[in-house]
Design a protein around this motif. Sequence first.
Motif, PDB file in Angstrom:
ATOM      1  N   LEU A   1       0.134  11.379 -34.759  1.00 27.92           N
ATOM      2  CA  LEU A   1      -0.478  12.209 -34.547  1.00 27.92           C
ATOM      3  C   LEU A   1      -1.819  12.266 -33.639  1.00 27.92           C
TER       4      LEU A   1
ATOM      5  N   THR B   1      -0.958  13.534 -30.579  1.00 26.89           N
ATOM      6  CA  THR B   1      -0.134  14.680 -30.293  1.00 26.89           C
ATOM      7  C   THR B   1      -1.359  15.666 -29.837  1.00 26.89           C
TER       8      THR B   1
ATOM      9  N   VAL C   1       5.460  17.059 -34.839  1.00 21.69           N
ATOM     10  CA  VAL C   1       4.545  17.003 -35.894  1.00 21.69           C
ATOM     11  C   VAL C   1       5.553  17.200 -37.240  1.00 21.69           C
TER      12      VAL C   1
ATOM     13  N   GLN D   1       5.418  14.402 -39.997  1.00 21.13           N
ATOM     14  CA  GLN D   1       5.531  15.465 -41.325  1.00 21.13           C
ATOM     15  C   GLN D   1       6.838  14.586 -42.974  1.00 21.13           C
TER      16      GLN D   1
ATOM     17  N   ALA E   1      -0.359  15.575 -40.866  1.00 17.66           N
ATOM     18  CA  ALA E   1       0.514  16.237 -40.090  1.00 17.66           C
ATOM     19  C   ALA E   1       0.921  17.824 -40.260  1.00 17.66           C
TER      20      ALA E   1
ATOM     21  N   VAL F   1      -2.241  19.856 -38.162  1.00 16.11           N
ATOM     22  CA  VAL F   1      -2.206  19.997 -36.607  1.00 16.11           C
ATOM     23  C   VAL F   1      -1.040  20.677 -37.028  1.00 16.11           C
TER      24      VAL F   1
END
Length: 507
Positions: A181, A184, A243, A247, A398, A401
């Motif tokens: 994460l 990302t 992502v 999640q 997550a 994002v």
Amino acid sequence: MFDYSSTKQQQQPQSIVVENGDSQLVESNTPESQNSDNLAESPVESVLPMTSPLTRPGRRPDRQQADTEMMKDRFAKLLLGEDMSGGGKGVSSALALSNAITNLAASIFGEQTKLQPMPQDRQARWKKEIDWLLSVTDHIVEFVPSQQTSKEGVCTEIMVTRQRGDLLMNIPALRKLDAMLIDTLDNFRGQNEFWYVSRDSEEGKQARNARSNDKWWLPPVKVPPGGLSEPARRMLYFQKDSVTQVQKAAMAINAQVLSEMSIPESYIDSLPKNGRASLGDSIYKSITEEWFDPEQFLLLLDLSTEHKVLDLKNRIEASVVIWKRKLHLKDNKSSWGSAVSLEKRELFEERAETILVLLKQKFPGLPQSSLDISKIQFNKDVGQAVLESYSRILESLAYTVMSRIEDVLYTDSLALKQTSLAEETSDGGRTTTETDSESAGSSNSGEETEKLDPHYSKTLLDFMGWNDNSSKGGDKPTKSPNLTPKKFSYLEKLENLNGFRSPKDRH
């Protein structure tokens, strides 16, 4: 430790004193210490400094001292159970540690309102303090057999300690998801395809849309008039898919840990005696009828607000607990007994768990239910508390994002629509009115999402082989969708789910 080629009289004993996390080289009070000047004349070219385990190269003593004091303060509060009076009125150690991880994540990620890298100071603070809190799990061990060979060649089996199995498997996985994460967010460093404007500015008022109006606390996002470039759009879809996988993994770990937590007696005492009283007559009739379609069931309910969705989840979870208790109940004369057969009760339980999976899929940002809160509050297992809180905050991050990515993609889709309308107008083609375009956009939103998103995944009904024939043709299916050859548990449905739909607005 010092090997001098000179006489032994030139050697002098020294001792290390560690005080407040700092190591100091202190001379002893022996008579030989008076010859300390002879050390400079010894042929030793370099002597490695002896440091404390807390000392790290390149760190200033004042910074190290501040970190040590902060760590002492943090763990002192955890030991006191958040009760600074010391009167024993604090919470359990498991709940205190869970609250500490949740509050840390809220203070670090609560300000992540844009798709941009985290500041270095916040990122360093997160890594440092989460390492402190997770270090507790290194001392949660279990005994496992091990082979040991003696000097005589005799092989003996002894018991050694190892980190507990669930922690040994899930903590490294959660750390990996955490790093993914953060990476990302770092991937959006230096991008210039989209930008954010102030909500109160004139440009911000023009950039508002149907999606940003519900998120008044977020700055609106803007893209170039022609939309994003194709490489930037592909990069956004790739990051969204990554992502989504994070999640799903965090959600599966969290669901597994919560299912392993014991249900408190206080929650059981508050339940009604049967599932009908918990669900209500209308919901109970819909779940227990012969033909059952979970997707159609949710469409018939009013899920316009978060409160109504959470209330439905609480009712269904309570009914699942009631039915499970009746399945394992041996005393048929008890008040928990029922005239419903075991086969039907298993079928009702499976249908209710399917609805819970759909709710989790459609509303990933839904708050915790009453059952989850009760489990976390009365949980005494420190390891489970760490796993549950860590996976929960990663799932929430997550989702945050992914929502930011979808805000950019939604703005890009609006820019593409405006560009296509402008081209049709310039070519003399027929243009629709504003109301027609809005109605067409609302009716075809699902089709447009599937066209714009190359990573669009199947729904739970497609995955389980349940076709929504009733909503298309209006006739009842010839075979009950519940008579599938293989049954999936609640956790298997979460883990085997091919993908989630893009989260839609809850209001």
